[in-house]
Enzyme design. Structure first.
Site, PDB file in Angstrom:
ATOM      1  N   PRO A 119       0.776  -1.314  -0.014  1.00 40.41           N
ATOM      2  CG  PRO A 119      -0.100  -1.161   2.114  1.00 40.41           C
ATOM      3  CD  PRO A 119       0.719  -2.067   1.269  1.00 40.41           C
ATOM      4  CB  CYS A 120       2.525   3.073  -2.323  1.00 34.90           C
ATOM      5  SG  CYS A 120       3.936   2.088  -1.959  1.00 34.90           S
ATOM      6  CD  GLN A 121      -1.638   4.414   2.482  1.00 34.63           C
ATOM      7  OE1 GLN A 121      -0.575   4.143   2.155  1.00 34.63           O
ATOM      8  NE2 GLN A 121      -2.723   3.948   3.443  1.00 34.63           N
ATOM      9  CG  PHE A 141       4.044   6.524  -4.842  1.00 29.42           C
ATOM     10  CD1 PHE A 141       5.164   7.137  -5.099  1.00 29.42           C
ATOM     11  CD2 PHE A 141       4.563   5.888  -3.563  1.00 29.42           C
ATOM     12  CE1 PHE A 141       6.254   7.160  -4.802  1.00 29.42           C
ATOM     13  CE2 PHE A 141       5.960   6.164  -3.057  1.00 29.42           C
ATOM     14  CZ  PHE A 141       6.788   6.777  -3.956  1.00 29.42           C
TER      15      PHE A 141
END
Length: 420
Positions: A81-83, A85
């Protein structure tokens, strides 16, 4: 035939894993922190699970739980999970280096496990924003770290990347995600050609897009289920006045309804409704009360319907409340797309072709798709909103365009519906 082994990180509700399972892999270990996701996994499969924050899980723990040694895993899979980006993070931060955000550590943890386990191949799924031109520091970091791993350990991971739309591969949902795939021995990987397309764009050998009707036509809901899915909130009674496949833009001065809103002043998914004759819009993980997509009968989608649009196996159960299930399913990779990519990894990188039809594929409806639902009149309670409303003034000039220091971040406040 012995199944290939997969180490699964950030497993969530298992969207990637079910696809790899359908292509002949078994999840040797799943690492997942969220308690409800773990409950969902345990409701459906007997995969060994490490329920913990990946930051505190060692490579030795992962290999021990999987009963594997270094270099034995066939594939490492996961969607960190990469909020920072995401598209919302992209517009909000402008040119800020998003790798500095603590939430970006998920990328490094995936690479740490890759370095320690040395699988024959890996697949990383992520938001499309990870590869946005000029803001691809996350993708550049992955490439740099792979170079370092190769030098230090004698591996040859060469990443191949692509942004894929799930609808192009038989998923009844428009959903774009970035994938990074590589093999330990440096083998080339070619992403598969699109097998599906809109009717007007079909090429030889392709089939038409799967529609929401194809996916949901066989699901029957009880009266109690239907009652629980009734839309509530400020805008609930307005939704029936919006046609299938439309959103709030219908009720602007450039739409065909009443001028109730300003053009492009709301999120694309505001009052967004499915159409029977088109794929679903992207399923949201944490929607607001007026955030779609909604069913064409102006109600919430059921958990079973959301799972079908995500092409999960039909027998899957999801733990928790309705909101819990929506979050788990909305964060998942469509399992059919995972099956397609797993099959290509099996064939191209692990030298084992997958035989037979895809197990998670949804069949096209044989009978004609029913006509659209009738559109209701706008209730009197909303007519007070009629009037002249300003349209969105354009990129960098909207409500949130000016930062606290008075500058204008590049791309700030992009009109929301440019990215449906």
């Amino acid at each position: 035939m012995k199944k290939f082994t997969a180490i699964s990180l950030y497993t969530g509700a298992g969207g990637l894993d079910y696809g790899f399972e359908a292509a002949g892999f078994r999840t040797a270990v799943a690492v997942e922190l969220d308690e409800l996701c773990v409950q969902t996994i345990q409701l459906n499969r007997r995969w060994p699970v490490i329920q913990s924050d990946i930051n505190s899980v060692s490579v030795d723990q992962i290999l021990e739980k999987a009963k594997l040694k270094v270099s034995e895993p066939d594939v490492l899979i996961g969607g960190p999970p990469c909020q920072p980006f995401s598209k919302s993070g992209f517009w909000a931060t402008g040119s800020t280096k998003r790798l500095d955000d603590p939430r970006a550590s998920t990328l490094e943890n995936f690479l740490r496990v890759l370095e320690g386990t040395k699988p024959r191949a890996f697949l990383m799924e992520n938001v499309e924003g990870l590869g946005f031109k000029g803001k691809d520091e996350g993708l550049q970091h992955i490439r740099k770290r792979l170079d370092e791993i190769n030098v230090q350990h004698g591996t040859n991971y060469v990443p191949f990347t692509a942004v894929l739309n799930a609808a192009d591969f038989g998923v009844p949902q428009l959903r774009r995600r970035l994938f990074v795939i590589a093999a330990r021995d440096g083998s080339s990987f070619v992403f598969p050609d699109e097998s599906h397309a809109p009717l007007a764009e079909l090429r030889a050998g392709q089939r038409r897009y799967l529609t929401a009707w194809d996916a949901l036509r066989s699901i029957r809901l009880s009266k109690a289920e239907l009652a629980s899915l009734k839309l509530r909130g400020k805008w609930a009674n307005l939704l029936p006045s919006i046609p299938e496949g439309q959103n709030y833009l219908w009720h602007t001065d450039r739409g065909e309804g009443e001028p109730l809103f300003g053009w492009r002043r709301r999120y694309w998914s505001f009052l967004l409704k499915l159409a029977k004759n088109a794929p679903s819009w992207t399923i949201q993980a944490q929607p607001g009360p007026a955030t779609g997509p909604f069913h064409w009968t102006s109600r919430l989608l059921s958990v079973r319907e959301i799972a079908r649009l995500q092409t999960f196996p039909k027998d899957i159960q999801i733990a928790g409340s309705y909101a819990d299930a929506q979050r788990q399913l909305g964060n998942a990779v469509p399992s059919l797309l995972a099956e397609v990519l797993a099959g290509e990894i099996s064939f191209q990188l692990l030298n084992r072709p997958v035989k037979g039809a895809r197990k998670l594929a949804i069949s096209l409806a044989r009978a004609p798709i029913p006509a659209p639902e009738k559109v209701a009149r706008v209730p009197a309670e909303y007519l007070m909103l009629r009037g002249d409303h300003e349209a969105h003034p354009g990129t960098g000039r909207g409500y949130r365009a000016t930062s606290r220091d008075g500058s204008t971040p590049v791309g700030a406040d992009e009109p929301f519906e440019l990215s449906p």
